[in-house]
Structures are given as structure tokens and as C-alpha cells.
Design an enzyme around this catalytic site. Sequence first.
Site, PDB file in Angstrom:
ATOM      1  N   ASP A 183      -6.421   9.391   4.346  1.00 50.38           N
ATOM      2  CA  ASP A 183      -6.373   8.844   5.705  1.00 50.38           C
ATOM      3  C   ASP A 183      -6.767   9.902   6.728  1.00 50.38           C
ATOM      4  OD1 ASP A 183      -5.878   6.995   7.678  1.00 50.38           O
ATOM      5  OD2 ASP A 183      -3.787   6.623   7.131  1.00 50.38           O
ATOM      6  N   ASP A 238      -7.406  -1.681   9.916  1.00 48.36           N
ATOM      7  CA  ASP A 238      -5.952  -1.864   9.960  1.00 48.36           C
ATOM      8  C   ASP A 238      -5.594  -3.287  10.354  1.00 48.36           C
ATOM      9  OD1 ASP A 238      -5.095   0.534   9.076  1.00 48.36           O
ATOM     10  OD2 ASP A 238      -4.563   1.358  11.028  1.00 48.36           O
TER      11      ASP A 238
HETATM   12  C1  DGJ Z   1      -3.395   4.326   9.069  1.00 42.20           C
HETATM   13  C2  DGJ Z   1      -3.910   3.529   7.933  1.00 42.20           C
HETATM   14  O1  DGJ Z   1      -5.042   2.825   8.296  1.00 42.20           O
HETATM   15  C3  DGJ Z   1      -2.813   2.597   7.431  1.00 42.20           C
HETATM   16  O2  DGJ Z   1      -3.287   1.788   6.407  1.00 42.20           O
HETATM   17  C4  DGJ Z   1      -1.650   3.429   6.972  1.00 42.20           C
HETATM   18  O3  DGJ Z   1      -2.011   4.176   5.858  1.00 42.20           O
HETATM   19  C5  DGJ Z   1      -1.175   4.318   8.088  1.00 42.20           C
HETATM   20  N1  DGJ Z   1      -2.244   5.089   8.644  1.00 42.20           N
HETATM   21  C6  DGJ Z   1      -0.097   5.241   7.614  1.00 42.20           C
HETATM   22  O4  DGJ Z   1       0.286   6.123   8.563  1.00 42.20           O
END
Ligand code: DGJ
Length: 731
Positions: free
Chosen positions: A480, A550
Site C-alpha cells: 500500500d 477503495d
Molecule cells: C488503503 C487501502 O486502499 C485499503 O484497502 C486499506 O488497505 C487501507 N489503506 C489500510 O490502511
Amino acid sequence: MLISYFEENKIFHLKAKDTSYIIQIVESKYLQHIYWGKKIRNFKLDYLKPFKGDQLNGFMFAKDNINGFSLDILPQEYPSFGNTDLRSPVYQTQFEDGSTISDLQYLSHEIFSGKKKLKGLPSTYVEKNEEAQTLEITLKDELSGLLVVLSYTVYKDYDVITRSSKIINSSSKDLKVLRALSASVDFSDDNFDLLQLSGAWSRERSIIKRALVSGNQSIESRRGASSPQQNPFIALMRKDADEDKGEVYGINLVYSGNFLANVEVCQYGTTRVQIGINPFDFSWLLKPGEDFQTPEVVMVYSDSGLGKMSQTFHNLYRKRLCRGNYRDKERPILINNWEATYFDFTEESIKNIAREAKKLGIELFVLDDGWFGNRNDDTTSLGDWYVNKEKLPNGLKKLSKDINEIGLKFGLWFEPEMVSQNSNLYRAHPDWCIHVKGRERSLGRNQLVLDFSRTVVCDAIIEMLSENLSTYNISYVKWDMNRFMSEVGSATLDANRQRETAHRYMLGLYRVMEELTTKFPEVLFESCASGGGRFDPGMLYYMPQTWTSDDTDAIERLKIQYGTSLVYPSITMGAHVSAVPNHQVHRITPLETRGNVAMGGNFGYELDVIKMTDEEKQTVKKQISDYKEIRHIVQFGDFYRLISPFENNDAAWMFISENKEDVVVSYFKKLAECNIKLKVLKFKGLDPEMNYRVIGTDEVYGGDELMYAGMVIPELKGDFTSYVWRLKKTL
Ligand code: DGJ
């Protein structure tokens, strides 16, 4: 021959599968861009004439008017700054005397089989030299000794031209690169629309189209990542072009950092298109003998609209951009605990989800954020990549083993490029983040960006991750990245190199990913940047799949996945079924539709399966077994867009296996309508000679029938509905 050189008229003719790209050396020194478009057998036309400056006017330089030749209207391959071409240059350098002008002229060229690797950068590749040919043209600025090597690759099996350039300081003095775009293409007219993929966090890659107008129009990122705001992709489309017809020129930069894509419509209605590293706040010092490699540009010409363009990108990216053990392997169906638990989980709650997931047919469990340091919210612990014993008292070794014993593979979340101020890493190395001494360090999601332009920082991260990956049985990593760069500077770079920070960061990141993916080839890496904030070919070179957004709402996802599909193949798009009301938009959609949308990508779940009713579990079970049956078609087949959710109340897309025998067609309807008209969906890409049986019925239709007459869409009741046809070749 993919690339030919004709000495009599000094023409280079690059022939891809269905595309020609032609360059000519004119006046014995300038590289004229002649043509990019549908394949031509032999090029004999004299292209200088249409560009001759017959409108002699006072603004034209005297030298240039000789024989009607003018650099200011000459279509060029690699325009310099400082001569009489006053349009946008593709590069600019500054010499020790402070001057910034140069005049590159043809020096030599070489044609060879295969394709070289780009030093430190991701790029498309060949497995055997016979797969492609490369042309390298060397240009020289006589006065300064500056050299530039332009590289063009043509693949035998993919209808693309790839380009990049290398700037070499062959003088005995320092020089500074101020601008180093990767490619420039001049078109002889401006009769185009410009298409871009733009958006924001959770609204990634919306399709936007606008007519070209006189002057510059551009998209760019200055955020230190390719960004969800603008994807490093543009297409020029003829006015009559659409999904299925007309000329489209797609251009995609294989880079994950700051970029610029600029289109300049000039005074005579010519169009100059350029793409590369954003020159804004960028420079690069080249010592004598050093060189600077620009990222690669993938250029796709389609004579049959966006659909054919996308298929060309998909095919190339699946087979000659993505790498590693998983490139050609079906990807596991995963369950991720993020939306199920966020930071609030225990060893037992994780195992409970895993047990239930196993019963449903899921193959991989991914433990997301919150397993390390003291991480119970997003204010702390990034950089401390060791287990949070309060939450997981028996450690990761035990948890990963238990998950494996349940029958699932185990995956883990990291955010390796970041550091929290409240972390042991930051306390030990407060200068390891991107910052400018004495200035505020602005926080984004309560965190700072580690300075990956520094070798010591990259090495430490490689070590920390290697430790985790070799200690635990980790089959998958979610990588991430959750903030952009601000106050960009590096603690150890010289003053005259500070503007190198953002690109050095990318080179550092690419090295870290190269080392880790090479060291752990059996691990499936998925990249993520607050969802799809870094969904670009640069990342795909290291990590063959990306978390698309997201925003997991099925209806929002129609647009996001549809827009993403313009360039990136379905196998690269992480797509999960989440709970309702949806956590981002609070919409309630049927589980069937959530499943059908997510099955258009790399399928998974992101919800608490324990909380589901028995009926829901049965539906999920069926979705999973269905996806297992169609997975090879979705992940390795050809993709066709049928109805755009950007323009309609419905949407549709389809997948066909390479041999055209297996087909999946998905139709989605956003809002219900009453007393509707008959609606027919025309399929695409089938073999007109083949017959297809609708699986689960006795209905048999001809491929021609389904494509030319079309299938009647059944009446669907309620909002947010969907329907899927699966077809199989039959006699
Ligand atoms: C952002 C990501 O896009 C989410 O799927 C998740 O992993 C969060 N970060 C976790 O902090």
C-alpha cells in the site's frame, strides 16, 4: 523485417502488426516524423511538401525560408529548444556557461533484434530476441557534445511501438537536464478529441473527452505518484472514432511518479503530443560520461476505435509487461479483512473469518493494516514491521500456520514507503523521510514519506520486508501507499541535485520492488495506493495486480472498472465484493450484482463472512464456484466493452477465451424503469461461424446471430440489477 532503413530517401519504416511508423532524416540532419497510422507496404510519398512554409511571412526565420523549409513547421521526432522551432521542445539541457539551447542532429543509427532493458526502470520486454526489433538513432549537439539515443521497439506479435530516450553527457563538463520527456509525436492536423482518465481518490479513471483547441492542453501529476487524479495515459481520437470504429492513438507512460502529457495545437493546425517525467520541479545533473534514461512510452494505433486499442494494451501488458510466477497463473480468490474489521481484530476473529471463508471456497486470506507495531489506528507504527503482540499474542508464525491449516494461503499488508512519526523507525532516523531542513513536515494520513532516493533507506526496507517474508509463510503481499509527497527534498543530496529527489525516489522504489520480487518469486504482490492511486504500467511490471479503488460500491465500480479497462487488463484489477450498506457511499445493492461486478476483475471479498445469513453464504458459495469456472476466461481472455456506464443507465462488458469457445457476458442496470422498451445487446468478438450454447439452457445461437442481431436483455426488476450469460461452443 519489422524495421527497415532505406538509404535512398533516408527513411526508417517501422512496421508493427497493423501499424506503420515512419521517420526520415531531412537536410541530412533533422529527424522528421513522417507518419504513424495504419500499416503501409512501401512509403514513397514526399511528405515535406505539405509542411512547406508557403505562407511566407515576417515571423518566419530567414534561414528557414530557403526552399520553403522551416523547423517551426517541420514535424519532428525529437524537437530541441533554442533553434527556430518555437513549439514545445521534448528536452532541454543547461550547460556550464548557463546557456540552455542545443541543436541535436542525426549522427548514426543501429537496428538490432530484441530489446534492451532500461537501466533502473520498468518497461515492456522480450523473452527471445526474435520477438522484436529495435531501432536506436543517435543524435548529437556538436558544440556541447550532448548525445541522445532514441530507441524504438517493434514487436512481432503486438501491434505497438515503444519509445524511450537516453541523454548522454559525452563532454568533459557537467550539464543539467531540465526537461527530458520520453517521446514527442507531431501530427499534421488537429482534427482530434483528447481522451484522458481522470478522477480522485475513490473516483479513479473516469473517461473524459474534449476537443483539441489551439495552444497547450495537458494532464500531469506533481504528487510524487502517477495519481488517481490523472492516469499517465492519453488518447487522441478522430472525431468519428468511438468504441468500435475510427482512428485512435493511445499513449501510455511506463512510470509511477510525476508525469506530464502535453498536447500542443500549433499555428498551422498541427498537433504535437509529448509525454514523460514532469519537468516541473525536476532537473538532473549529468557528470561527464553519465547518462539519463527516460521511461518508456507504449504507443498503440487502432483503426477500429477504443476497443481494439484496449485489447492491444491488454495483450501486451499481460504477456510482456507483467512478470513473475503469477503472470500466466490464475489468481487466487481472496478475502481481505479491511472492511470487515478495520483495525479492530484479534487472532481469533481473524481465524473465524478464515474458517468461514474456506467453507465458501475462498483460497487466500489477506490480513490488512493493523497487525504490526502498536497500530490500532492510522496515527502510529508505520515503519515498525514487527508483529503487534497485543493483537496477535502468538505471533505471525502461528497465525500464518493456522491459516494454512484451515486450508487458505496467507497474505499480509505492508506500507513500506511510509513512516509514522510515532514509530521506532522515525525516532531512530528522523532524517529518513522526504523533507526540507527547517521546514514543516506536513502529515498526510498522519504519516511521512520515507526518502527512497537514499540507498540506506531502501536497503533498510528491503531488509525489514525480507525478514518478514522469509520468516512467515506469506504467499501474497498487499503493497500500500497512502499519501502524496510534500516539502520535497532529501537530507543528503547536494543543493544542485535537490530537484532530482522525486525521480530518485522512483528509482529507489523500483530497485526495492525489483529486489524483493526477485528474492521472493513465489509471492503474489498486489500494489495499492489508497486504492487505485498508482495504477500504472510501472507498478504492473513489478506487481501483476493492483487494488483498483477503495470505492467498493458495485455501481460506482462499474465506471471505475470500465474506465480502467481502457488500458489495463482485467487480471490486473483487484475487485472485491463488500458489505451493504456500502462503506463508501452507503448504497444497498444486491449481492448478485456485487458479485457480478467484481467478477469482471481479479475476484475477492472484503466483508465479514461470519455476519452473513445462510442464504447469503449460499449465494457467495455459488459465486465462488462460478468464478472458478470462468476465471481463465476473465483473466486470460479478450475483453470487450458493450455499454458504457458513463453515458447510460446500464453497462455491459464481455470476455471471450482466446480460442473463442468460452464466453461470459455481463449486463448491469443501475436504476429500474417501468414499462421499458425492448432492448437488445449485441455481443462482440465471437466467431460468426461458431454456434454457442447458453450454459444452463438448451438455447443455441450462431456467433453471427449474437453479434449482428443480438440477445434480448431480460426484464430486470428493482434497482442495481445484473444478468450474466455464459456461452460455450457447440455443434
Ligand atoms: C488503503 C487501502 O486502499 C485499503 O484497502 C486499506 O488497505 C487501507 N489503506 C489500510 O490502511
